[in-house]
Scaffold this motif. Structure first.
Motif, PDB file in Angstrom:
ATOM      1  N   ALA A  97       0.861  -1.184   0.000  1.00 25.21           N
ATOM      2  CA  ALA A  97       0.000   0.000   0.000  1.00 25.21           C
ATOM      3  C   ALA A  97       0.897   1.234   0.000  1.00 25.21           C
ATOM      4  N   ILE A  98       0.467   2.272  -0.671  1.00 20.94           N
ATOM      5  CA  ILE A  98       1.237   3.518  -0.724  1.00 20.94           C
ATOM      6  C   ILE A  98       1.401   4.043   0.704  1.00 20.94           C
ATOM      7  N   PRO A  99       2.612   4.388   1.114  1.00 16.38           N
ATOM      8  CA  PRO A  99       2.820   4.882   2.481  1.00 16.38           C
ATOM      9  C   PRO A  99       1.909   6.073   2.806  1.00 16.38           C
ATOM     10  N   TRP A 100       1.394   6.088   4.008  1.00 18.60           N
ATOM     11  CA  TRP A 100       0.562   7.145   4.596  1.00 18.60           C
ATOM     12  C   TRP A 100      -0.859   7.209   4.033  1.00 18.60           C
ATOM     13  N   ILE A 101      -1.018   7.121   2.728  1.00 13.73           N
ATOM     14  CA  ILE A 101      -2.365   7.288   2.157  1.00 13.73           C
ATOM     15  C   ILE A 101      -2.893   6.018   1.504  1.00 13.73           C
ATOM     16  N   GLY A 102      -2.131   4.951   1.580  1.00 13.97           N
ATOM     17  CA  GLY A 102      -2.445   3.748   0.813  1.00 13.97           C
ATOM     18  C   GLY A 102      -3.691   3.004   1.240  1.00 13.97           C
ATOM     19  N   HIS A 103      -4.203   3.248   2.450  1.00 13.76           N
ATOM     20  CA  HIS A 103      -5.429   2.584   2.900  1.00 13.76           C
ATOM     21  C   HIS A 103      -6.598   3.570   3.008  1.00 13.76           C
ATOM     22  N   TRP A 104      -6.388   4.774   2.517  1.00 16.33           N
ATOM     23  CA  TRP A 104      -7.390   5.837   2.650  1.00 16.33           C
ATOM     24  C   TRP A 104      -8.533   5.583   1.669  1.00 16.33           C
ATOM     25  N   ALA A 105      -9.743   5.444   2.181  1.00 14.69           N
ATOM     26  CA  ALA A 105     -10.898   5.119   1.337  1.00 14.69           C
ATOM     27  C   ALA A 105     -11.132   6.166   0.256  1.00 14.69           C
ATOM     28  N   VAL A 106     -10.794   7.420   0.571  1.00  9.17           N
ATOM     29  CA  VAL A 106     -10.999   8.503  -0.408  1.00  9.17           C
ATOM     30  C   VAL A 106     -10.144   8.264  -1.652  1.00  9.17           C
ATOM     31  N   LEU A 107      -8.902   7.826  -1.450  1.00 10.56           N
ATOM     32  CA  LEU A 107      -8.032   7.552  -2.601  1.00 10.56           C
ATOM     33  C   LEU A 107      -8.585   6.383  -3.414  1.00 10.56           C
ATOM     34  N   GLY A 108      -9.029   5.342  -2.736  1.00 12.40           N
ATOM     35  CA  GLY A 108      -9.610   4.206  -3.447  1.00 12.40           C
ATOM     36  C   GLY A 108     -10.832   4.603  -4.253  1.00 12.40           C
ATOM     37  N   PHE A 109     -11.686   5.434  -3.652  1.00 10.63           N
ATOM     38  CA  PHE A 109     -12.867   5.918  -4.374  1.00 10.63           C
ATOM     39  C   PHE A 109     -12.457   6.754  -5.583  1.00 10.63           C
ATOM     40  N   LEU A 110     -11.485   7.652  -5.397  1.00 17.46           N
ATOM     41  CA  LEU A 110     -11.052   8.529  -6.482  1.00 17.46           C
ATOM     42  C   LEU A 110     -10.486   7.718  -7.647  1.00 17.46           C
ATOM     43  N   GLN A 111      -9.708   6.687  -7.335  1.00 14.52           N
ATOM     44  CA  GLN A 111      -9.136   5.842  -8.387  1.00 14.52           C
ATOM     45  C   GLN A 111     -10.240   5.155  -9.198  1.00 14.52           C
TER      46      GLN A 111
END
Length: 699
Positions: A97-111
């Motif tokens: 997972a990307i360090p610091w933000i790799g488990h952030w649901a917002v990033l997953g949604f944005l992708q």
């Protein structure tokens, strides 16, 4: 894990090697162009241009539907880079997972969201491509002449990126390796569908999906670097290196080897214009490499729209093809003895046909619409410069123009003694410069050659002079001291004649304004070509003036209460306004003329093509003095658009436009069309209202 790591890294090494070889070739080729030293100044403005044009997609969004589709596709490339970071991490650690933000649901949604929007955008592009197919619409298609097969391949590759991404991420979710517990709704949904296959099967699918996703990207990379979609990488560079005038502005001064040419004592090795592909600057070569073949320039070009051979897109594509043809010679520095002539007929195997080169009106519609900031007009004028000054190959009509400018100081070939003929019978004295500029004189009124010698344009300068007189504006005219600014010579490619005339005119004006600082050296003119040349190009010749168009000044006078249009009970005649190219696109003056029309009480009915998309009248680029032998006359096309609005009057703010529109209207009226329509300048429309009788009392 070891197998997929080895395969993934092996594919990457091969893919990057192929791409790297191409990048190195392109870098050396573009760098081999002539120097251009003015592309790195004003760093702040260039950063802002990058943010606005590239990340904000400003020009693309002018065309709302395809613009939005491209907006989402562009941001898809940006945001999905994080997915590829995760994919390469997963080669080494399946739970990466990307360090610091790799488990952030917002990033997953944005992708997932941007990937879905890219897929939707692909559907939009597909519909546009089918509806605009050259096979269906021929020249009316903006994709006419483009490499449409390559475009379909790119759409397919983008689709491959999207579906392999969801296959990989869905299988990763089903295998328990996915870094997001929520947010990535599509990937998680695909995972739920795959979960019944069992852990072993989903792990295999995850590896297959991962390698496919990486492989598609690497193949896509090479396809882009070897195709017109090279713009994905070079467009941001081209935008950052573009010229930075407000609006389209001036032409660039002539340079050779990156240094201005001294026309009084040119060097023996100086190159005048562009006579071969190697003469273009590195920015020119970058322009050729950046063309997306989208055809927006072509769809707006007045020459192409009236059946002429000039397409700005096809011209740039031809120069690009020739650049790659000549690449071995450019890179080796060797002369190619059998090289195709840059400008020549089909029989001569020329790259650019003379009819293409001389069809351009320099209206700037192509530059205005180009989403990657290609400078078509500069390249066209540079090729004209070589044809005129080195080859002496130009339309025969221009010979008379050059002679008139050189011997008489004006394109009409009239005697300078007639420059004040327009002042007769005005009913008031027009102040003429007598050798000293009084302190209370605010403006030099630059009448221009058209205003002095053309009967239609004289009506405009007379109306403007009368309005300035009514408003109490202190001004002087130069009369016999005036001479042509050199605009027609420059646009026709005769830079030497322009320099000669411009130096003389700048010296005259500097003498008139002697003792005044630049901000107080004010000039008002009715001619947008004079406005552009005096205000935007003369600073290169040490001529610094504050130049305004008469519609700008008159609008200020109306807003300031110094001119009061009288609206009668018969108010409301319908008019349509034609935007002069050198007032609109070249100088961004769109609002003042329209506000003046509104101040007169007239109803403005816009033509479909107006403001920054306005169709040229056909007179720019010295076309005023050349015959139109091919296709429909541009002025007729514009007049037909004006007639279609059912307006009673066509108004404009340029003497050239007025001549062209009047000629077109006369032809249509000879065909019993629009018999009650006339053409007037905005100043005339305003003068009629300022002088109108008082309004009748209300019942």
């Amino acid at each position: 894990m070891l197998v997929r790591l080895i395969l993934g890294l092996l594919m990457t090494v091969v893919g990057l090697a192929v791409a790297g070889k191409r990048v190195a070739f392109l870098y050396r080729l573009i760098k081999a162009g002539q120097p251009d030293t003015k592309r790195s100044d004003d760093l702040g403005a260039r950063v802002f241009a990058q943010v606005r044009e590239v990340f904000g997609q400003r020009k693309l969004l002018k065309w709302s539907v395809p613009g939005l589709a491209h907006f989402f596709t562009f941001w898809g490339f940006v945001i999905l880079a994080s997915v590829y970071l995760e994919a390469y991490g997963a080669l080494f650690d399946e739970r990466f997972a990307i360090p610091w933000i790799g488990h952030w649901a917002v990033l997953g949604f944005l992708q997932d969201f941007i990937a879905v929007m890219v897929a939707v955008s692909l559907g939009v592009f597909t519909v546009i491509r089918i509806r605009q197919a050259p096979a269906r619409k021929d020249r009316a298609s903006r994709f006419f002449g483009s490499h449409t097969g390559g475009a379909w391949l790119i759409l397919a590759m983008i689709f491959n990126v999207v579906w392999t991404m969801f296959l990989y991420r869905g299988a990763s979710s089903a295998s328990g390796n996915f870094p997001y517990d929520s947010g990535a709704y599509v990937s998680l949904g695909v995972g739920n569908l795959l979960e019944p296959l069992g852990h072993s099967a989903t792990e295999v699918l995850e590896t297959v999906g991962l390698l496919l996703h990486i492989g598609v990207m690497l193949v896509f990379l090479s396809i882009v670097l070897y195709s017109k979609h090279l713009h994905i990488f070079v467009a941001p560079i081209n935008v950052s290196a573009k010229r930075l005038p407000d609006a389209l502005g001036p032409l660039l001064p002539m340079e050779s080897a990156g240094k201005p040419i001294d026309f009084e004592d040119p060097g023996e090795d100086d190159t005048f214009g562009r006579g071969k592909i190697g003469d273009f600057t590195w920015k020119g070569m970058l322009d050729f490499s950046t063309c997306t073949e989208c055809g927006r320039c072509q769809s707006q070009c007045p020459a192409w729209n009236t059946g002429k051979p000039l397409s700005p897109k096809l011209l740039i594509m031809s120069l690009r093809d020739n650049m790659f043809e000549e690449a071995p010679y450019i890179l080796s520095g060797k002369e190619h003895e059998d090289a195709r002539p840059l400008v020549g007929t089909e029989a001569d195997n020329g790259v650019i046909d003379p009819d293409v080169l001389w069809s351009c009106t320099t209206c700037g519609a192509c530059v205005e619409q180009c989403p990657v900031d290609i400078e078509h007009v500069d390249h066209i004028v540079d090729m004209r410069r070589y044809q005129v000054m080195i080859e002496s190959a130009f339309p025969t009509e221009l010979g008379g123009l050059f002679k008139n400018l050189e011997t008489k100081g004006n394109p009409w070939g009239q005697n300078n003694s007639e420059r004040l003929a327009w002042t007769k019978d005005l009913g008031f004295d027009v102040p003429v410069f007598d050798g000293e500029l009084a302190e209370d004189v605010e403006y030099v009124y630059w009448v221009g050659c058209a205003g002095a010698f053309d009967d239609q344009a004289r009506k405009t300068v007379r109306a403007t002079a009368e309005l300035l007189h009514i408003a109490g504006v202190k001004y002087v005219v130069l009369g016999k001291e005036e001479s042509c600014t050199g605009d027609p010579a420059r646009r026709a490619g005769n830079e030497f004649l322009f320099q000669m005339m411009a130096q003389q005119t700048a010296e005259t004006l500097n003498a008139v304004f002697e003792g005044r600082e630049p901000r107080l050296r004010k000039i008002v003119t009715t001619c947008p070509h004079c406005l552009n040349t005096l205000g935007r190009e003369y600073p290169d010749l040490d001529g610094h003036y504050e130049v305004v168009h008469h519609t700008q000044l008159l609008n200020r006078l109306v807003r300031g209460g110094r001119l009061t249009p009288v609206k009668t009970v018969e108010d409301g005649p319908k008019v349509t306004y034609h935007d002069p190219c050198y007032l609109g696109r070249h100088n961004k003056v769109y609002t003042p003329p329209r506000e003046l029309v509104g101040a007169t009480g007239a109803t403005l009915e816009e033509m479909p093509r107006h403001a920054d998309r306005a169709l040229c009248c056909g007179a720019g680029g010295a076309r005023m003095w050349m015959e139109e032998q091919i296709g429909k006359r541009i002025n007729l096309e514009r007049v037909d658009e004006a007639i279609a609005t059912d307006a009673e009057t066509i108004v404009t703010g340029c003497p050239f436009c007025r001549v062209m529109l009047t000629d077109g209207l006369v032809q249509r009226q000879s065909e019993q069309k629009a018999e009650n329509v006339d053409v007037r300048d905005v100043a005339q429309l305003l003068l009629e209202r300022v002088k109108a009788p008082e309004a009748a009392p209300k019942p």
